[in-house]
Design an enzyme around this catalytic site. Structure first.
Site, PDB file in Angstrom:
ATOM      1  N   LYS A  21      33.948  42.801  42.140  1.00 58.65           N
ATOM      2  CA  LYS A  21      34.165  43.590  40.926  1.00 58.65           C
ATOM      3  C   LYS A  21      35.554  43.374  40.357  1.00 58.65           C
ATOM      4  O   LYS A  21      35.719  43.149  39.171  1.00 58.65           O
ATOM      5  CB  LYS A  21      33.993  45.090  41.201  1.00 58.65           C
ATOM      6  CG  LYS A  21      32.630  45.488  41.710  1.00 58.65           C
ATOM      7  CD  LYS A  21      32.537  47.003  41.854  1.00 58.65           C
ATOM      8  CE  LYS A  21      33.525  47.597  42.855  1.00 58.65           C
ATOM      9  NZ  LYS A  21      33.230  47.296  44.267  1.00 58.65           N
ATOM     10  N   ARG A  54      44.277  44.062  53.432  1.00 61.95           N
ATOM     11  CA  ARG A  54      44.191  45.515  53.333  1.00 61.95           C
ATOM     12  C   ARG A  54      43.744  46.103  54.661  1.00 61.95           C
ATOM     13  O   ARG A  54      42.867  45.573  55.320  1.00 61.95           O
ATOM     14  CB  ARG A  54      43.168  45.900  52.264  1.00 61.95           C
ATOM     15  CG  ARG A  54      43.749  46.022  50.895  1.00 61.95           C
ATOM     16  CD  ARG A  54      42.688  46.030  49.829  1.00 61.95           C
ATOM     17  NE  ARG A  54      41.602  46.978  50.060  1.00 61.95           N
ATOM     18  CZ  ARG A  54      40.605  47.165  49.207  1.00 61.95           C
ATOM     19  NH1 ARG A  54      40.568  46.485  48.071  1.00 61.95           N
ATOM     20  NH2 ARG A  54      39.653  48.020  49.472  1.00 61.95           N
ATOM     21  N   ARG A  80      31.817  56.293  41.701  1.00 62.69           N
ATOM     22  CA  ARG A  80      31.304  55.861  42.990  1.00 62.69           C
ATOM     23  C   ARG A  80      30.343  56.880  43.563  1.00 62.69           C
ATOM     24  O   ARG A  80      29.798  56.664  44.639  1.00 62.69           O
ATOM     25  CB  ARG A  80      32.481  55.715  43.949  1.00 62.69           C
ATOM     26  CG  ARG A  80      32.782  54.273  44.347  1.00 62.69           C
ATOM     27  CD  ARG A  80      33.954  54.326  45.309  1.00 62.69           C
ATOM     28  NE  ARG A  80      34.143  53.132  46.056  1.00 62.69           N
ATOM     29  CZ  ARG A  80      34.987  52.154  45.701  1.00 62.69           C
ATOM     30  NH1 ARG A  80      35.653  52.228  44.570  1.00 62.69           N
ATOM     31  NH2 ARG A  80      35.128  51.108  46.477  1.00 62.69           N
ATOM     32  N   ARG A  86      32.460  51.264  55.107  1.00 67.35           N
ATOM     33  CA  ARG A  86      32.476  51.291  53.639  1.00 67.35           C
ATOM     34  C   ARG A  86      31.132  50.872  53.067  1.00 67.35           C
ATOM     35  O   ARG A  86      30.694  51.396  52.048  1.00 67.35           O
ATOM     36  CB  ARG A  86      33.592  50.384  53.104  1.00 67.35           C
ATOM     37  CG  ARG A  86      34.972  51.020  53.293  1.00 67.35           C
ATOM     38  CD  ARG A  86      36.076  50.006  53.195  1.00 67.35           C
ATOM     39  NE  ARG A  86      36.189  49.440  51.878  1.00 67.35           N
ATOM     40  CZ  ARG A  86      36.707  48.236  51.615  1.00 67.35           C
ATOM     41  NH1 ARG A  86      37.145  47.490  52.616  1.00 67.35           N
ATOM     42  NH2 ARG A  86      36.780  47.811  50.393  1.00 67.35           N
ATOM     43  N   ARG A 122      39.690  38.259  52.236  1.00 64.28           N
ATOM     44  CA  ARG A 122      40.398  38.787  51.070  1.00 64.28           C
ATOM     45  C   ARG A 122      41.852  39.083  51.399  1.00 64.28           C
ATOM     46  O   ARG A 122      42.186  39.583  52.463  1.00 64.28           O
ATOM     47  CB  ARG A 122      39.701  40.069  50.601  1.00 64.28           C
ATOM     48  CG  ARG A 122      40.488  40.808  49.539  1.00 64.28           C
ATOM     49  CD  ARG A 122      39.623  41.644  48.680  1.00 64.28           C
ATOM     50  NE  ARG A 122      39.055  42.792  49.366  1.00 64.28           N
ATOM     51  CZ  ARG A 122      38.271  43.676  48.757  1.00 64.28           C
ATOM     52  NH1 ARG A 122      37.974  43.530  47.487  1.00 64.28           N
ATOM     53  NH2 ARG A 122      37.792  44.691  49.425  1.00 64.28           N
TER      54      ARG A 122
END
Ligand code: ADP
Ligand code: ZN
Length: 210
Positions: free
Chosen positions: A13, A156, A88, A167, A123
């Site tokens: 996203k 992260r 969300r 998640r 990531r």
């Protein structure tokens, strides 16, 4: 154009938001980035959000809704915006409706869970400006260094494998119901996330022109 990007954590996203933002010249509003920013500068918001975020849980609706209300009131949002990471939950979507925000389109980027787990582990983000990178799919010009601001890239905390699993389950339980919510309003466009960022972008931009 008032746009919402939906999709699992790591579906791409943020990356697609950056591309649409440059193409349409409208700002991207990422609640994840706003919260990480608050965490870094040690504000009260950051203090409240930290525990939730680190464990892969959602930050409570009232906090996030407040963030969005303030942000959408800024003048740069007048001609449109891209929401990345908000809403969300169904109550967040309802709050947006109650604010009188008329969303034009909702684009869902669909990616299978096992692909997500693989992607998220690669990531890296820039603590300086919030830009995101990937060790295979979106490499910075100089390894480990942000193209935009020169800061050193980091992983992260919540991109560690067990937090990612949490998640994903939060996503399926609390966020996925938004697909039916926006489909019922005739606003949902589903895009199959591709291996290459540019291929997904083409599909996303095509969905914007439909
Ligand atoms: P991703 O890019 O992987 O989807 P984000 O950066 O958007 O992740 O969000 C990271 C974390 O920030 C979430 O796991 C959650 O704790 C918090 N967060 C971000 N947006 C919201 C939101 N709309 N509602 C509740 N929590 C949020
Ligand atoms: Zn940077």
């Amino acid at each position: 154009m008032k746009l919402i990007l939906l999709g699992a954590p790591g579906a791409g996203k943020g990356t697609q938001a950056e591309i649409i933002s440059e193409t349409l010249r409208i700002p991207t509003i990422s609640t994840g980035n706003i919260i990480r920013e608050a965490l870094k500068s040690g504000t009260e918001l950051g203090r409240k959000a930290k525990g939730y975020m680190d464990s892969g849980q959602l930050v409570p609706d009232d906090i996030v809704i407040g963030i969005i209300r303030d942000r959408l009131a800024q003048p740069d949002c007048a001609d449109g915006f891209i929401l990345d990471g908000f809403p969300r939950t169904i109550p967040q979507a309802e709050a947006l409706d109650r604010m009188g925000v008329a969303i034009d389109r909702v684009i869902e980027i669909e990616v299978a869970d096992d692909t997500i787990a693989r992607r998220v582990s690669g990531r890296r983000i820039c603590p300086g400006c919030g830009s995101s990178y990937h060790v295979d799919y979106k490499r910075p010009t100089v390894e480990g260094i942000c193209d935009r601001c020169g800061d050193t890239l980091v992983q992260r905390q919540d991109d560690r494998p067990d937090t990612v699993r949490e998640r994903l389950s939060v996503y399926h339980e609390q966020t996925e119901p938004l697909k039916s919510y926006y489909a019922a309003a005739g606003k949902l466009f589903v895009v199959e996330g591709q291996e290459e960022i540019a291929d997904t972008s083409r599909l996303v931009l095509a969905a914007l022109e439909q």
